[in-house]
Design an enzyme around this catalytic site. Structure first.
Site, PDB file in Angstrom:
ATOM      1  N   ASP A   1       0.847  -1.181   0.000  1.00  0.00           N
ATOM      2  CA  ASP A   1       0.000   0.000   0.000  1.00  0.00           C
ATOM      3  C   ASP A   1       0.891   1.243   0.000  1.00  0.00           C
ATOM      4  O   ASP A   1       1.876   1.311   0.749  1.00  0.00           O
ATOM      5  CB  ASP A   1      -0.893  -0.027   1.242  1.00  0.00           C
ATOM      6  N   ILE A   2       0.562   2.218  -0.852  1.00  0.00           N
ATOM      7  CA  ILE A   2       1.324   3.469  -0.894  1.00  0.00           C
ATOM      8  C   ILE A   2       1.005   4.274   0.360  1.00  0.00           C
ATOM      9  O   ILE A   2      -0.165   4.530   0.663  1.00  0.00           O
ATOM     10  CB  ILE A   2       0.988   4.279  -2.151  1.00  0.00           C
TER      11      ILE A   2
ATOM     12  N   ASN B   1      -3.093  12.917  -3.126  1.00  0.00           N
ATOM     13  CA  ASN B   1      -4.221  13.407  -3.917  1.00  0.00           C
ATOM     14  C   ASN B   1      -4.684  14.777  -3.433  1.00  0.00           C
ATOM     15  O   ASN B   1      -4.990  15.667  -4.242  1.00  0.00           O
ATOM     16  CB  ASN B   1      -5.385  12.422  -3.856  1.00  0.00           C
TER      17      ASN B   1
ATOM     18  N   ASP C   1      -2.562   9.761 -10.048  1.00  0.00           N
ATOM     19  CA  ASP C   1      -2.573   8.725 -11.085  1.00  0.00           C
ATOM     20  C   ASP C   1      -1.162   8.449 -11.601  1.00  0.00           C
ATOM     21  O   ASP C   1      -0.805   7.299 -11.878  1.00  0.00           O
ATOM     22  CB  ASP C   1      -3.475   9.143 -12.245  1.00  0.00           C
TER      23      ASP C   1
ATOM     24  N   GLU D   1      -4.960   2.361  -3.828  1.00  0.00           N
ATOM     25  CA  GLU D   1      -3.497   2.455  -3.833  1.00  0.00           C
ATOM     26  C   GLU D   1      -2.842   1.179  -3.347  1.00  0.00           C
ATOM     27  O   GLU D   1      -1.661   1.163  -3.003  1.00  0.00           O
ATOM     28  CB  GLU D   1      -3.034   3.638  -2.977  1.00  0.00           C
TER      29      GLU D   1
END
Length: 233
Positions: free
Chosen positions: A99-100, A107, A116, A142
């Protein structure tokens, strides 16, 4: 060549290419031969066009539109197959969920178009660092997943760490300045960490969130979490 004939591979929709024929014999391609060749080439063009449409449709159905990785539905089906294979032949199988870190902040601060770009850059890194036998998928949002056949916990952790390090080195230039992100990763291995698919995914997910809760930008394997528990017991 004394004779040369070029016939386009054409359908009603587009030109796909050309068929080139050559002969050392002068006048090798008379009107009747050309007519027959054109019929054969036209049929071949239609077959190629239909095959390309099928491949495109299949690709759209199985891949994530943004990253080009396998989508969640395809990931679930492929993981079922790999778990069944590992169970049947007594093989190990590892799963990495990653997971980022702080992606919502990316965002909110830089905007969704930059978000993106981050997703695509991370996806490319995952695809590059994974082995040819591994499956790489966008798990959702993500989150990403890597299925690693015939890989034990130690081997999976090495690749997880390599992915984490490569992602941390990514740098994107934006209007607000240079952007870098990190990833947290959880690793679980069949059958020690889960003898069924659901249990394996749940264990990898628990390791991922353990990494999140304990500082992020780290890889956590279920085997490492079990060791303190045995020591305490």
């Amino acid at each position: 060549l004394a004779s040369l004939k070029v016939i386009p591979l054409r359908t009603a929709q587009k030109v796909l290419g050309a068929v080139v024929l050559g002969s050392r014999r002068p006048g090798a391609y008379g009107p009747e031969a050309v007519r027959q060749l054109e019929v054969v080439v036209m049929q071949a063009a239609e077959s190629i066009y239909r095959a390309r449409l099928f491949e495109q449709t299949e690709r759209l159905a199985t891949t994530d539109g943004l990253t080009g990785l396998l989508n969640h539905r395809t990931f679930q089906g492929r993981l079922d197959e790999h778990v069944a294979h590992a169970e049947r032949y007594g093989k190990k199988l590892s799963l990495i969920l990653c997971d980022i870190d702080h992606f919502k902040s990316v965002n909110d601060t830089y905007g969704h178009p930059v978000g993106d770009l981050v997703l695509k850059a991370v996806a490319r890194t995952l695809a590059k660092e994974a082995r040819t036998t591994d499956l790489v998928a966008r798990y959702g949002g993500e989150e990403f997943a890597v299925v690693m056949p015939e890989t034990d916990a130690a081997g999976a952790l090495v690749i997880a760490e390599r992915i984490r390090e490569r992602v941390a080195r990514l740098a994107l230039d934006t209007e607000q300045g240079r952007l870098q992100v990190t990833m947290s990763l959880g690793v679980a291995t069949f059958p020690a960490d889960g003898a069924k698919k659901a249990a394996l995914v749940e264990r990898a997910d628990a390791c991922l969130y353990h990494a999140k809760r304990h500082g992020r930008n780290r890889s956590v394997a279920a085997a490492a979490l079990r060791a303190p528990a045995r020591a305490a017991g």
